[in-house]
Design an enzyme around this catalytic site. Structure first.
Site, mmCIF file in Angstrom:
data_model
loop_
_atom_site.group_PDB
_atom_site.id
_atom_site.type_symbol
_atom_site.label_atom_id
_atom_site.label_comp_id
_atom_site.label_asym_id
_atom_site.label_seq_id
_atom_site.Cartn_x
_atom_site.Cartn_y
_atom_site.Cartn_z
ATOM 1 C CE LYS A 210 40.976 33.958 39.937
ATOM 2 N NZ LYS A 210 39.699 34.485 40.386
ATOM 3 C CD1 TRP B 258 34.422 34.118 37.811
ATOM 4 C CD2 TRP B 258 33.750 34.278 39.934
ATOM 5 N NE1 TRP B 258 35.143 33.214 38.559
ATOM 6 C CE2 TRP B 258 34.752 33.291 39.854
ATOM 7 C CE3 TRP B 258 33.172 34.543 41.180
ATOM 8 C CZ2 TRP B 258 35.196 32.572 40.968
ATOM 9 C CZ3 TRP B 258 33.621 33.830 42.290
ATOM 10 C CH2 TRP B 258 34.613 32.868 42.171
ATOM 11 C CG ASP C 1 35.308 40.549 38.066
ATOM 12 O OD1 ASP C 1 36.546 40.594 38.190
ATOM 13 O OD2 ASP C 1 34.613 39.608 38.519
HETATM 14 C C1 LIG Z 1 38.440 34.529 40.884
HETATM 15 C C2 LIG Z 1 37.438 35.480 40.388
HETATM 16 C C3 LIG Z 1 36.539 36.139 41.254
HETATM 17 C C4 LIG Z 1 36.481 35.859 42.732
HETATM 18 O O1 LIG Z 1 37.505 36.499 43.380
HETATM 19 P P1 LIG Z 1 37.610 36.461 44.983
HETATM 20 O O2 LIG Z 1 38.778 37.350 45.209
HETATM 21 O O3 LIG Z 1 37.845 35.042 45.364
HETATM 22 O O4 LIG Z 1 36.350 36.980 45.542
HETATM 23 C C5 LIG Z 1 35.675 37.059 40.706
HETATM 24 N N1 LIG Z 1 35.657 37.315 39.388
HETATM 25 C C6 LIG Z 1 36.492 36.690 38.528
HETATM 26 C C7 LIG Z 1 36.445 37.019 37.068
HETATM 27 C C8 LIG Z 1 37.405 35.755 39.001
HETATM 28 O O5 LIG Z 1 38.234 35.135 38.161
#
Ligand SMILES: *Cc1c(COP(=O)(O)O)cnc(C)c1O
Length: 356
Positions: A191, A99, A167
């Site tokens: 999540k 990511w 993030d």
């Molecule tokens: C799942 C995830 C993403 C991607 O998220 P999307 O909403 O599918 O774009 C980005 N960063 C982290 C840390 C993630 O766990």
């Protein structure tokens, strides 16, 4: 048979969230209509939006001067929206996995990217520590929880005067965060918050408006700050579900209480892995281990039993424990809504398999 949900994302939501959301799909706010078929500008939905923003701020103790936005596009759109809005010249990024790398790739479209440190040399199985964030960066970006590799940064990185961007897709609301240290925090909801389809953004209002480039209306955070995430039709159902999760988190006693449970759940599972003769955790340093995603593999001498264990565990109701293809083995995600009972069931299942 009782199912235990260890999926990495989309992933387990509280029953409170699921039941209330299901009810609203049938009859929303006693309107006699489904939430799926009413205006997002109705007073009933506006109340949902307002309460979700207020609870978000309350639970994370977000100071004055910040906005909470509910947008579309996922965390992946934030990988470009963040640099588009905040990167004037140069930003620093911590490279801790897939990511983070995707975020770096997009940032390079808008300016110079300084990769301040990386853990790529060992397939991202640790958190880099020997680095200093250079002065003069527009911001320093990191990924707090590396969902794929099972590493986590639970303490805000030391960045001097440089503002932080994070993030927090996969560990938001699992602990208190000092939001005042950040210019921006974002994440996909799927999540720890809501079904897929909504992205949260916490942004310091005066961090905006300092880049010269022309911004498309929809990708300019100021559009959404000004319109309270209602510039266009927001993802109404995921936002409603997010509100239910936020209410549930408040009932649990807030992020400090949630953190205690997360620590206890992860400790129990890592302890079972560390003390087993068959399994081994993929992240050696305990300080770097994620509380959210516990990654482990078979020891080399048992490697050919990997598929057998997946089948055995699945037959016992353990859902979603197959590891990500970049790491292999197993990954048990222990998000906020996962009860301790599910961790106990998995530990029991591992013991039974070893005895067999
Ligand atoms: C799942 C995830 C993403 C991607 O998220 P999307 O909403 O599918 O774009 C980005 N960063 C982290 C840390 C993630 O766990």
């Amino acid at each position: 048979m009782k199912k235990h949900n260890f999926y990495a994302g989309p992933s387990i939501l509280s029953q409170y969230t699921i039941k209330n959301t299901a009810d609203a799909v049938i009859n929303f706010a006693d309107m006699g209509l489904s939430i799926l078929e009413i205006s997002h500008r109705s007073k009933q939905f506006q109340a949902v939006m307002d309460e979700a923003v207020a609870l978000f701020k309350e639970l994370l103790e977000i100071p004055e001067g910040y906005s909470v936005l509910f947008l579309g596009g996922g965390a992946s759109l934030q990988f470009c929206q963040v640099p588009m809005n905040l990167l004037a010249k140069k930003a620093g990024y911590l490279d801790t996995g897939v990511w983070a790398s995707k975020a770096i790739k997009e940032a390079k479209l808008f300016g110079v990217v300084d990769i301040v440190a990386s853990s790529k040399d060992r397939n991202y199985n640790y958190i880099p520590k020997d680095y200093t964030v250079p002065e003069g960066l527009d911001y320093f970006h990191y990924t707090s929880n590396n969902t794929i590799y099972g590493t986590e940064i639970r303490k805000d990185p030391e960045a001097g005067n440089v503002r932080l961007v994070a993030d927090m897709s996969s560990d938001i609301f699992s602990r208190p965060v000092d939001v005042s240290k950040y210019d921006l925090i974002y994440g996909g909801a799927q999540k720890n918050l809501a079904p897929a389809g909504v992205t949260f953004v916490i942004v310091r209002d005066d961090a905006l408006g300092h880049v010269d480039r022309v911004l498309p209306t929809m990708l300019d955070y100021r559009t959404h700050v000004k319109k309270g995430s209602m510039f266009n039709t927001p993802p109404v159902l995921p936002i409603f579900a997010a509100l239910q999760t936020l209410k549930y988190y408040k009932q649990l006693g807030g992020v400090r209480e949630i953190e205690k449970t997360c620590v206890a759940k992860a400790a129990k599972l890592y302890e079972a892995i560390d003390s087993s003769r068959m399994f081994v955790a993929t992240v050696p340093d305990h300080a770097d281990r994620s509380l959210m995603n516990v990654c482990f593999v078979m020891k080399p001498e048992y490697a050919d039993l990997e598929k057998d264990f997946i089948d055995f565990a699945t037959a016992k109701g353990m859902m979603g424990i197959k590891g990500h293809r970049d790491v292999g083995g197993f990954r048990a995600s222990l998000y906020n809504a996962l009860p301790m009972e599910s961790v106990d069931a998995l530990v029991e299942c591992m013991k039974e398999f070893q005895n067999k």
